[in-house]
Design an enzyme around this catalytic site. Structure first.
Site, PDB file in Angstrom:
ATOM      1  N   THR A 252      34.285  -0.620 -20.986  1.00  0.00           N
ATOM      2  CA  THR A 252      35.114   0.196 -21.879  1.00  0.00           C
ATOM      3  C   THR A 252      35.234   1.615 -21.337  1.00  0.00           C
ATOM      4  O   THR A 252      34.936   1.856 -20.167  1.00  0.00           O
ATOM      5  CB  THR A 252      34.554   0.140 -23.320  1.00  0.00           C
ATOM      6  OG1 THR A 252      35.475   0.767 -24.220  1.00  0.00           O
ATOM      7  CG2 THR A 252      33.202   0.812 -23.448  1.00  0.00           C
ATOM      8  N   ASN A 253      35.707   2.561 -22.133  1.00  0.00           N
ATOM      9  CA  ASN A 253      35.898   3.943 -21.673  1.00  0.00           C
ATOM     10  C   ASN A 253      35.652   4.913 -22.832  1.00  0.00           C
ATOM     11  O   ASN A 253      35.362   4.497 -23.952  1.00  0.00           O
ATOM     12  CB  ASN A 253      37.298   4.114 -21.066  1.00  0.00           C
ATOM     13  CG  ASN A 253      38.386   3.860 -22.082  1.00  0.00           C
ATOM     14  OD1 ASN A 253      38.567   4.617 -23.033  1.00  0.00           O
ATOM     15  ND2 ASN A 253      39.113   2.754 -21.909  1.00  0.00           N
ATOM     16  N   ARG A 254      35.813   6.202 -22.559  1.00  0.00           N
ATOM     17  CA  ARG A 254      35.402   7.233 -23.517  1.00  0.00           C
ATOM     18  C   ARG A 254      36.472   7.659 -24.518  1.00  0.00           C
ATOM     19  O   ARG A 254      36.304   8.668 -25.199  1.00  0.00           O
ATOM     20  CB  ARG A 254      34.962   8.488 -22.762  1.00  0.00           C
ATOM     21  CG  ARG A 254      33.731   8.325 -21.922  1.00  0.00           C
ATOM     22  CD  ARG A 254      33.304   9.685 -21.400  1.00  0.00           C
ATOM     23  NE  ARG A 254      32.434   9.604 -20.249  1.00  0.00           N
ATOM     24  CZ  ARG A 254      31.122   9.383 -20.321  1.00  0.00           C
ATOM     25  NH1 ARG A 254      30.550   9.213 -21.496  1.00  0.00           N
ATOM     26  NH2 ARG A 254      30.401   9.337 -19.224  1.00  0.00           N
TER      27      ARG A 254
END
Ligand code: CTP
Ligand code: CA
Length: 221
Positions: free
Chosen positions: A33-35
């Site tokens: 995933t990512n921020r």
């Protein structure tokens, strides 16, 4: 504030907004995933609804409350996000704010991967579908398709290239090298269209959202 029909210029219009990250499964307990916080996308969904639009917000995993009057569809993967957007068509407006994971693990392990003598596992990645490009070039195409481009350098040049590559109408470019933009409450954006580039002052994400929603309403009027 305006009252009456002028206050709801998007009444009768349908909008789709994607927001947040996607999460791509590695095994039953792990994801790629990512921020992305989802704040800018949720603010845009709220602003479009305030102008009277019928909004479907397709959200990746985020810790945010659903804006008033917005229909929310929760998804995890890029492929689920695309399917939820397609299910929400037809629409007049589509705003792709989500930070879609560009890649996903080629396979999802059926059970939790364990440490072992073989050392760390290799992850083979495959490319995810491009939701913005798919909706920009698909049918029925929303009248106004807007993408976002979070960049750390050459912000406007990359945004212009993305506008051409994706086939959308506008790209909202933001410089995420500025400390506090990812996950923060402010954003400094440039609106890139085939007609040129407009730079907006750094301001609250909710403000950017209201200005954008107003611009979209003008575009459709
Ligand atoms: N986008 C999308 N689906 C993807 C990737 C991106 O809908 N699989 C959308 C994003 O929501 C955003 C726009 O495309 O509106 C630009 O995303 P960005 O990550 O900046 O562009 P990419 O084409 O993925 O290029 P790169 O990450 O390599 O800069
Ligand atoms: Ca990307």
């Amino acid at each position: 504030a305006l009252e009456g029909p002028a206050a709801k210029p998007l009444a009768g219009r349908r909008a789709i907004v994607t927001a947040g990250p996607t999460a791509e499964p590695i095994d039953p307990v792990r994801v790629l995933t990512n921020r992305s916080s989802g704040k800018q996308g949720f603010a845009i969904a709220a602003a479009l609804a305030e102008l009277g639009a019928d909004v479907t917000l397709v959200a990746g995993p985020v810790a945010l409350a659903t804006p008033l009057g917005v229909k929310r569809v929760d998804v995890e993967t890029a492929r689920e996000m695309l399917a939820a957007c397609e299910a929400a068509l037809p629409a007049d407006i589509c705003v792709c704010v989500a930070a879609v994971s560009d890649w996903r693990p080629e396979t999802e392990a059926g059970s939790k991967m364990k440490k072992g003598a073989d050392g760390p596992p290799a992850l083979t990645l495959v490319e995810n579908p491009d939701i913005l490009a798919t909706l920009s070039n698909g049918f029925p195409r929303p009248k106004l398709v807007v993408g976002f481009a979070a960049e750390t350098d050459n912000v406007e040049a990359y945004a212009q290239a993305k506008l051409a590559k994706k086939g959308c109408d506008w790209i909202v470019a933001n410089d995420v090298s500025i400390t506090g933009t990812m996950g923060g409450d402010d954003n400094a954006v440039s609106i890139v269209t085939p007609q040129g580039i407009e730079r907006w002052e750094r301001t609250a994400k909710s403000d950017v959202a209201r200005k954008l929603a107003t611009r979209m309403a003008e575009e459709l009027s």
